[in-house]
Design a protein around this motif. Structure first.
Motif, PDB file in Angstrom:
ATOM      1  N   PRO A 175      -7.003   1.292  -3.503  1.00  0.00           N
ATOM      2  CA  PRO A 175      -7.371   0.174  -2.620  1.00  0.00           C
ATOM      3  C   PRO A 175      -6.841  -1.135  -3.211  1.00  0.00           C
ATOM      4  N   LEU A 176      -6.073  -1.867  -2.429  1.00  0.00           N
ATOM      5  CA  LEU A 176      -5.410  -3.041  -2.974  1.00  0.00           C
ATOM      6  C   LEU A 176      -6.382  -4.162  -3.314  1.00  0.00           C
ATOM      7  N   SER A 217       0.818  -1.217   0.000  1.00  0.00           N
ATOM      8  CA  SER A 217       0.000   0.000   0.000  1.00  0.00           C
ATOM      9  C   SER A 217       0.850   1.264   0.000  1.00  0.00           C
ATOM     10  N   ARG A 245      -1.193   3.720  -4.919  1.00  0.00           N
ATOM     11  CA  ARG A 245      -2.180   4.630  -4.328  1.00  0.00           C
ATOM     12  C   ARG A 245      -3.591   4.284  -4.807  1.00  0.00           C
ATOM     13  N   HIS A 278      -8.560  -2.374   2.033  1.00  0.00           N
ATOM     14  CA  HIS A 278      -7.918  -1.221   1.404  1.00  0.00           C
ATOM     15  C   HIS A 278      -6.394  -1.353   1.418  1.00  0.00           C
ATOM     16  N   GLN A 279      -5.827  -1.738   2.549  1.00  0.00           N
ATOM     17  CA  GLN A 279      -4.376  -1.723   2.708  1.00  0.00           C
ATOM     18  C   GLN A 279      -3.702  -3.070   2.447  1.00  0.00           C
TER      19      GLN A 279
END
Length: 252
Positions: free
Chosen positions: A89-90, A83, A87, A185-186
């Motif tokens: 959401p993974l 992350s 930049r 997200h991360q």
């Protein structure tokens, strides 16, 4: 196929598990290699068509087929570390790949490809170029102090996935919903799926040292499964095989 792993440079060790190279020899028959979910994200740079791309978190195994001469240099991120370099959401990368030109901009991707493949360099030299690019990307990223997700990942990995997400969220002082949102997200996956893959990989690693007639019920209990059927279910999900068949194939 010649595959080698190397330790990353010191400045990238908090974020990278390793850097690696792979070379398929010219004239070799097509090779099929099964890759299992490993809770990691990789960047791969290949000489064929100057391909540079990121491979997201996997929720199922994939079969990678290599044809002809292929040279690859790559970096494997530690869980949750990518992350800092992407930049977005993974979770958007899950079970897929995205070209670096889309993620970092076409100019940077072209410069990287030109530096890697325009000259006859060795793998170690190319890995140094890739790491220099990652270091530049890291230096341009906004600082983010260690926080919730890093703590959660550390707890899950220490437990080898054998924990309840409700209890994890409670011990971290957040709701299960908040933890799940930040994880997607991360990290890319939900904390529950991340933990399942951790536990599967622990069992998968242990199988290398077991006899052909393993005690599957005992192994399931040892690694925190409710029963043997849950272990079998995870093998079908993450290896597309029953554990007995998978072990027999690896011991041929």
């Amino acid at each position: 196929m010649v595959y080698r792993e190397y330790a990353p440079i010191p400045a990238l060790r908090p974020w990278l598990d390793c850097v690696w190279s792979c070379r398929v020899q010219a004239g070799a028959a097509p090779l099929t290699h099964q890759v299992l979910p490993d809770n990691c994200i990789d960047i791969l740079c290949q000489d064929q068509q100057d391909a540079s791309f990121a491979v997201g978190m996997m929720t199922a195994p994939i079969a990678v087929v290599s044809r002809g001469l292929v040279q690859t240099v790559a970096a494997r991120f530690k869980p949750g570390a990518a992350s800092r370099f992407f930049r977005l959401p993974l979770c958007e990368l899950n079970d897929g790949r995205a070209e670096l030109g889309q993620l970092w901009g076409r100019e940077l991707a072209l410069r990287l490809g030109d530096a890697l493949w325009s000259e006859p360099l060795g793998d170690v030299q190319r890995l140094a170029i890739l790491q220099d690019t990652l270091l530049l990307r890291l230096q341009q990223a906004p600082p983010t102090p260690a926080g919730l997700i890093e703590q959660a990942i550390a707890v899950i990995e220490r437990a080898q996935g054998g924990l309840r997400v409700d209890a994890l969220a409670h011990n971290l002082g957040v709701s299960r919903q908040h933890l799940a949102l930040q994880f997607r997200h991360q990290v890319g996956l939900s904390p529950k799926l991340f933990a399942r893959i951790c536990r599967f990989r622990a069992v998968h690693g242990a199988l290398r040292h077991l006899p052909a007639q393993a005690d599957w019920a005992q192994l399931a209990l040892q690694y925190g499964y409710f029963d043997q059927s849950h272990l079998i279910h995870d093998f079908h999900d993450f290896a597309h095989s029953a554990p007995e068949a998978w072990l027999a194939q690896r011991q041929r």
